[in-house]
Design a protein around this motif. Structure first.
Motif, short mmCIF file in Angstrom:
data_model
loop_
_atom_site.label_atom_id
_atom_site.label_comp_id
_atom_site.label_asym_id
_atom_site.label_seq_id
_atom_site.Cartn_x
_atom_site.Cartn_y
_atom_site.Cartn_z
N LEU A 124 0.82 -1.21 0.00
CA LEU A 124 0.00 0.00 0.00
C LEU A 124 0.85 1.26 0.00
N TRP A 125 1.88 1.28 0.85
CA TRP A 125 2.67 2.51 0.95
C TRP A 125 3.89 2.49 0.02
N GLY A 126 4.23 1.31 -0.47
CA GLY A 126 5.34 1.22 -1.39
C GLY A 126 6.68 1.49 -0.73
N GLY A 127 7.67 1.89 -1.52
CA GLY A 127 9.01 2.11 -0.98
C GLY A 127 9.82 0.83 -1.03
N SER A 128 10.87 0.81 -0.22
CA SER A 128 11.80 -0.31 -0.27
C SER A 128 11.26 -1.51 0.51
N LEU A 129 11.39 -2.68 -0.07
CA LEU A 129 10.97 -3.89 0.62
C LEU A 129 11.82 -4.13 1.85
N TRP A 130 13.07 -3.62 1.80
CA TRP A 130 14.00 -3.90 2.90
C TRP A 130 13.56 -3.26 4.20
N GLY A 131 12.82 -2.16 4.11
CA GLY A 131 12.29 -1.55 5.33
C GLY A 131 11.43 -2.55 6.10
N GLN A 132 10.52 -3.21 5.38
CA GLN A 132 9.65 -4.20 6.01
C GLN A 132 10.45 -5.39 6.51
N VAL A 133 11.39 -5.83 5.64
CA VAL A 133 12.17 -7.01 6.02
C VAL A 133 12.92 -6.75 7.31
N SER A 134 13.49 -5.55 7.43
CA SER A 134 14.29 -5.32 8.63
C SER A 134 13.41 -5.13 9.86
N LEU A 136 15.87 -2.54 20.87
CA LEU A 136 17.15 -1.94 20.53
C LEU A 136 17.41 -2.04 19.03
N TRP A 137 17.09 -3.19 18.45
CA TRP A 137 17.25 -3.39 17.01
C TRP A 137 16.46 -2.32 16.25
N TRP A 138 15.18 -2.17 16.63
CA TRP A 138 14.33 -1.23 15.90
C TRP A 138 14.82 0.21 16.06
N LEU A 139 15.29 0.54 17.26
CA LEU A 139 15.70 1.93 17.51
C LEU A 139 17.04 2.24 16.85
N LEU A 140 17.99 1.29 16.90
CA LEU A 140 19.35 1.62 16.51
C LEU A 140 19.74 1.11 15.12
N LEU A 141 19.39 -0.14 14.79
CA LEU A 141 19.95 -0.75 13.59
C LEU A 141 18.99 -0.80 12.41
N ASP A 142 17.71 -0.86 12.72
CA ASP A 142 16.65 -1.05 11.73
C ASP A 142 16.88 -0.25 10.45
N ASP A 143 16.90 1.08 10.58
CA ASP A 143 17.02 1.96 9.41
C ASP A 143 18.29 1.68 8.63
N LYS A 144 19.39 1.56 9.38
CA LYS A 144 20.69 1.43 8.71
C LYS A 144 20.77 0.15 7.90
N VAL A 145 20.30 -0.94 8.50
CA VAL A 145 20.32 -2.22 7.78
C VAL A 145 19.49 -2.12 6.51
N ALA A 146 18.29 -1.55 6.64
CA ALA A 146 17.40 -1.44 5.48
C ALA A 146 18.07 -0.64 4.37
N GLU A 147 18.71 0.48 4.77
CA GLU A 147 19.36 1.34 3.78
C GLU A 147 20.49 0.60 3.08
N ALA A 148 21.29 -0.08 3.90
CA ALA A 148 22.42 -0.81 3.34
C ALA A 148 21.96 -1.86 2.35
N MET A 149 20.94 -2.61 2.72
CA MET A 149 20.44 -3.66 1.85
C MET A 149 19.89 -3.07 0.56
N GLN A 150 19.20 -1.93 0.70
CA GLN A 150 18.62 -1.28 -0.47
C GLN A 150 19.73 -0.89 -1.45
N HIS A 151 20.88 -0.43 -0.88
CA HIS A 151 22.01 -0.09 -1.73
C HIS A 151 22.53 -1.32 -2.45
N LEU A 152 22.58 -2.39 -1.67
CA LEU A 152 23.15 -3.62 -2.19
C LEU A 152 22.25 -4.23 -3.28
N ILE A 153 20.98 -4.47 -2.92
CA ILE A 153 20.03 -5.04 -3.87
C ILE A 153 18.80 -4.13 -3.87
N PRO A 154 18.65 -3.24 -4.84
CA PRO A 154 17.48 -2.35 -4.82
C PRO A 154 16.19 -3.14 -5.07
#
Lengths: 478, 255, 415
Positions: free
Chosen positions: A195-205, A239-257
């Protein structure tokens, strides 16, 4: 002394003519007494009045026109100058807004797919014990979804891929229903992404956060016990959601869009919005409601007091004040500069609202259980949560389902109130926008009838389902 | 005589049913019922469930309507005439399987309600009658409790007393003991036997064969909506004539 | 025997906080308390920070400042010079007025519909079934918005009622007594030619009439009590209905005639209607839709309440010789009421909360004044919302307290 022995049994006879057929039915049901005759006449008069008033209006309806003036001139042409007629053309011209709000038309396949998958994901919950019914539901839903996808704009390859997926789901529902549970678990993330679209990695993380929780629990619970392991798991996930969540999603998106067109929340509207709020609130509120109901039943004074206080407070104020809290007050209660989506804020408050109502429904279900069930669970040596999960809740929830469905019907109708915090729900939000169009100024019956009819179909369908469940429960218990 | 009880049977007819038929929709529940009950007679009706025995006695005070034939109770024919129905109902008492006491009224109020509103008896007199019959069924001390506070057997005895307060000439019992726990059946049956000793005309639908043997002048066996066999109790139990009766008796007596 | 010696010497270990039934519940409660306190502290701290950032504080003194806005429907004295507190009070009164009127009307209509739904008349019971399902399965808001729109968009403007050369574009209904314009409904107002003198600003005529009606009801009760005593002593209940009718109606009618009762009709003068009573469409639309919607709900409650009384009860009454009317009044209704009243009370509660939907037709109830205009003008969101929720909560608690009292008083005694 009379003695008597029957040698030949009598065969059943048909009732006498005066006691059967239409005549008897009419006499008993319409003309049995003076009062009854009066009521019949009154009923017929009412029916006549309603029909003569609305039937010509409905029959003279115009389906294709570009404005109300054109509608009226066509009606005058067809049925005479004084005739009244419905201008269905407004529905014909704007129906998609009532359904999808302002969602981009070329992406309609996303909400359609999300809705279809909702019913597929519900199949194991509704008919978990009956693969035939589940299979039937999933096949019908898949067929309808494929048909709908065929009617909206989308790339051919995607259509073929999705159709294949849905057909596979129908097959699985018949043969290996348990596999569909995975879809049910994934569904929330999948839908948010669709519905909202964007990167799948956001949801995955975000999902990975739950993975962290489960992993921590699995690793630690044998050594530290259930409560401590759960606590550590929750802390780790947060802690994962607060600290790492965004970064992991971003990194993965860079790796595999892996991204689809993002859609802003203000594009959501119409029945799409009503379903988003209704479905997410009811599914989130159910676990909270169960906890509140258990809290209310608890022997621990503090737990009980907090639960009762929350339930009674929420049930004592109108929903509209909760919605204003979402739009006006939540910004005060959260850390400075947290500014998140209005739809999400509304969903949170509506969830809390319906949790209190669900809690009361579940409490009713718990109260209906015989005391022996608790004692039997204790006697088997189960601890509190095991007893709840394995013995008490399955039974209490089964009894509560009709009540939960009623809560959902009420909640679904109440989603219309979000119009007052500026969201474009179908009843007042979209209708006001449509009626503001200069071409359609002065139309009022038709859009309200259209929206009302959809609400009616959904709510009436669900209330029938709940009645069917109630009947089934009654026979199960006897 | 069939049993030890004295019977003052006169040649007076209490209930006369002639060629009576009843249908539920198109289902033929009662088929060509002919039956005469003399005043003072005690009749037990038995039969498998769904045989129409309850429906038959419910026709006698018109809780059910019959569609063909004639029912005359104490000289009054049951028709659509409300006056006749009222007259019959105030002469005929009925005891139900599930007691049907009024849960919002005390025992005393349950007993005096109909005498006050139907018989138009002064309250003091109605109270006196009620106490008399409560004594008779041996629970005077419960007079000011509510039905929900009594045991099943006590409730059924109150229900019998409630009917007696209307001073009926005929009593109908519709499976009065089948909703009771075994230890309570006896107290209700004892009450009914006491009633029989007083010479009440009774029709009783029951499976209590001991009661039938001890009290009844006549046993009627029904099946498929018709009277299959009737006879005096000893003959009925020891020497049943019809195959259906034999089968039923073997099932119910359990050997 | 080391085992036996060890058993009673039980030293406290940390694990017992979780696994010992004696400490477990205390441990959990302490943890819950700490978490709850932390949560509240977090909320309060956030709020303090946010308020500081916006340069606000928590201060209720705005309530005593001038409101400066007009309210269409004021049942207690109010001008735009009154305080915000007064405005909130007017809003509260408006909320209560709609709640009470709609509760009464919907209950009356719902009981009639519910009883008719049970009648064995096929056509009537089906029609009512359709009505009930139609209203129950569609959002209440739809009825409010639709009725509000129909009132304001299909009705003529007041000036259309003006008679020009013997004709007017629009005409009044019900023998020229009621005018429904696009703004309001105007109905005749009852007036007295010779009212009693007012004492200290109090309408003594109204007080007198109320006292008179109260007195009549009291006399009627005496009459009924006497009838009961006669019935108890002689067994025959005297016929009282015509006496009741006389006692209840005659004195009031006579008093009204003596004081010169007449109706003042609304008349078009200048730009709008003068005289009579004028109801804003906001009020009418809200009251009407709440009434229709909750009548459907009530009808279902009444139907299921009466059906909940087993058929055995009426059969037992019939077998005792009671007629259907008496069976209804002595046996069925007293029991059905116990089943019906509790859900009815929770319906009245929901209705009261749903009056807040008046926002859809701009009805100035508590939400419209305190939670609407006052909130927007003063920017005091926290204070206004807090007060408003508190008042709604108190209203709800009062209604459910009455409900609990009633339930306790009629509970059937069981073993």
């Amino acid at each position: 002394m009379q003695t008597f022995v029957r040698t030949e049994m009598l065969t059943p006879q048909a009732p006498p003519v005066t006691e059967r057929g239409v005549v008897k039915w009419l006499r008993e049901n319409l003309f049995s007494s003076a009062l009854n005759i009066g009521l019949t006449l009154l009923g017929i008069a009412t029916l006549y009045y309603v029909v003569t008033l609305s039937l010509p209006w409905l029959l003279n309806g115009v389906w294709t026109a570009s404005s109300l003036t054109e509608c009226r001139s066509i009606i005058a042409q067809n049925a005479g100058p004084d005739a009244s007629g419905a201008c269905w053309a407004i529905i014909h011209a704007r129906w998609y807004q009532f359904i999808y709000g302002f969602y981009p038309p070329e992406l309609y396949w996303r909400p359609v797919l999300a809705f279809g998958l909702l019913l597929v994901a519900l199949a194991p919950i509704l008919f978990g014990d009956n693969a035939r019914n589940a299979g039937l539901l999933v096949s019908i839903v898949s067929a309808l979804t494929i048909l709908s996808l065929f009617l909206v704009n989308m790339p051919m390859w995607l259509f073929l891929a999705l159709s294949a997926g849905l057909i596979l789901a129908s097959y699985l529902a018949y043969t290996r229903l348990n596999l569909l549970w995975y879809l049910t678990l994934l569904y929330p993330f999948l839908t948010v992404w669709l519905l909202w679209g964007g990167s799948l990695w956001g949801q995955v993380s975000i999902m990975a956060g739950f993975g962290v929780l489960v992993a921590a629990y699995r690793l630690l619970s044998p050594r530290l016990g259930v409560p401590i392991a759960t606590g550590i798991g929750v802390v780790a996930a947060v802690l994962w959601w607060l600290l790492l969540d965004d970064k992991v999603a971003e990194a993965m998106q860079h790796l595999i869009p892996l991204a689809i067109t993002p859609i802003e929340s203000d594009k959501m509207g119409g029945f799409l919005l009503a379903f988003i709020i209704g479905v997410s609130s009811i599914s989130l509120s159910l676990p909270i409601g169960i906890l509140l109901a258990l809290g209310r039943q608890s022997d621990m004074f503090l737990v009980k007091a907090l639960s009762v206080g929350f339930i009674e407070f929420v049930r004592g104020v109108p929903l509209i004040t909760m919605l204003f809290t979402a739009s006006l007050l939540l910004q005060y209660f959260l850390p400075p500069n947290t500014n998140f989506d209005l739809i999400l804020r509304v969903v949170i408050l509506v969830t809390l609202f319906s949790a209190a109502y669900n809690a009361e429904v579940v409490r009713g279900g718990l109260a209906a259980l015989p005391k022996g069930q608790y004692e039997a669970a204790d006697a088997l040596g189960l601890d509190y949560w095991q007893a709840q999960r394995l013995i008490i809740m399955p039974q209490a929830l089964k009894v509560s389902i009709p009540g939960i469905v009623s809560t959902f019907i009420g909640l679904f109708k109440d989603t219309t109130l979000v119009t007052f915090v500026g969201l474009a729900e179908p009843l007042r939000g979209i209708t006001t926008i449509v009626r503001a169009d200069i071409n359609w100024k002065g139309v009022y019956w038709e859009p309200y009838l259209f929206v009302g009819a959809i609400f009616f179909v959904v709510c009436y369908g669900m209330s029938r389902y709940s009645l069917y469940l109630e009947g089934k429960l009654r026979t199960d218990h006897n | 005589m069939a049993n030890a009880l004295q019977t003052n049977m006169t040649q007076e007819v209490a209930i006369q049913i002639t060629a009576m038929n009843k249908w539920y929709g198109t289902f033929h529940v009662l088929r060509d019922i002919n039956m005469t009950v003399q005043t003072g007679e005690r009749i037990v009706i038995c039969g498998p469930s769904g045989s129409g025995k309850s429906t038959l006695i419910r026709c006698v005070n018109r809780l059910e309507e019959h569609q063909q034939g004639q029912i005359i109770v104490d000289g009054t024919e049951l028709t659509n005439d409300i006056k006749n129905i009222d007259k019959v109902r105030s002469e005929v008492g009925m005891v139900f399987q599930h007691f049907n006491l009024f849960p919002h009224l005390t025992i005393m109020e349950n007993l005096t309600l109909a005498p006050i509103w139907v018989r138009k008896i002064p309250k003091a007199e109605a109270d006196e009658t009620a106490m008399y019959f409560l004594n008779k069924v041996k629970i005077p001390e419960q007079a000011h409790k509510y039905p929900g506070q009594l045991s099943g057997g006590q409730q059924q005895r109150v229900a019998i007393a409630r009917s007696l307060c209307m001073k009926p000439r005929i009593m109908l019992f519709d499976e009065p003991t089948s909703a009771l726990d075994p230890e309570m059946i006896k107290e209700v049956l004892d009450t009914m036997i006491g009633l029989a000793q007083d010479g009440m005309t009774m029709i009783c639908v029951t499976h209590e064969m001991g009661f039938a043997q001890a009290v009844a002048n006549r046993v009627i066996f029904m099946d498929q909506g018709q009277i299959v066999e009737q006879n005096e109790p000893r003959e009925f139990f020891n020497n049943p004539k019809s195959d259906r009766t034999k089968l039923f008796l073997s099932q119910i007596l359990g050997h | 025997m080391t085992l036996a010696a060890d058993a009673p010497k039980e030293s406290f270990r940390l694990g017992m906080l979780i696994y010992d039934t004696r400490y477990r519940s205390i441990t959990i409660q302490v943890i819950v308390l700490i978490l709850a306190l932390l949560f509240v502290a977090w909320l309060v701290d956030n709020t303090r920070h946010n308020l500081a950032i916006k340069g606000k504080d928590i201060d209720f003194s705005f309530l005593w400042r001038r409101a400066g806005y007009d309210i269409g429907q004021t049942l207690i004295p109010y001008t735009n010079d009154s305080t915000h507190f007064r405005a909130a009070l007017v809003g509260l009164v408006n909320t209560i007025v709609v709640a009470v009127i709609a509760s009464i009307l919907s209950t009356v209509l719902g009981v009639v519909l519910g009883v008719l739904r049970l009648s064995n008349n096929w056509i009537v019971s089906r029609l009512i079934g359709v009505y009930v399902e139609m209203f129950r399965n569609v959002p209440l808001l739809l009825w409010i918005v639709l009725i509000g729109t129909v009132f304001s968009e299909t009705r003529p403007q007041p000036k259309d009622f003006k008679v020009v050369e013997g004709v007017s574009k629009a005409s009044m209904s019900l023998w020229n007594s009621v005018a429904v314009t696009n703004r309001s409904t105007n109905i005749p107002m009852p007036m007295l030619d010779r009212p009693l003198p007012a004492v200290g600003g109090i309408d003594t005529s109204l007080l007198f009439i109320i006292a008179l009606i109260g007195g009549c009801i009291w006399v009627n009760r005496l009459l009924l009590r006497r009838a009961r005593i006669v019935q108890e002593t002689t067994g025959i209940r005297p016929v009282t209905w015509y006496q009741s009718l006389l006692v209840l109606i005659l004195p009031t009618v006579a008093a009204l005639m003596a004081m010169g009762f007449h109706l003042e009709y609304p008349v078009f003068k200048g730009f709008n209607f003068q005289g009579g009573i004028s109801f804003d469409h906001a009020f009418s639309a809200l009251t009407l839709s709440l009434t229709l919607y909750y009548a459907a709900v009530t009808a279902e409650i009444v139907r299921s309440g009466i059906q909940a009384i087993s058929r055995g009860q009426s059969e037992a009454a019939f077998a005792l010789g009671l007629r259907p009317g008496r069976t209804m009044s002595l046996i069925i209704l007293p029991q059905a009421l116990r089943v019906i009243i509790p859900p009815m009370i929770s319906q009245w509660l929901s209705l009261t909360k749903d009056t807040s939907l008046g926002i859809a037709v701009s009805y100035l109830d508590l939400r419209g004044t305190l939670g609407g205009i006052t909130l927007n003008q003063t920017g005091r969101e926290l204070e206004c919302m807090l007060l408003m929720m508190l008042i709604y909560l108190i209203l709800s608690l009062i209604i459910s307290a009455f409900g609990n009292l009633y339930n306790a008083s009629v509970k059937l005694k069981e073993r």
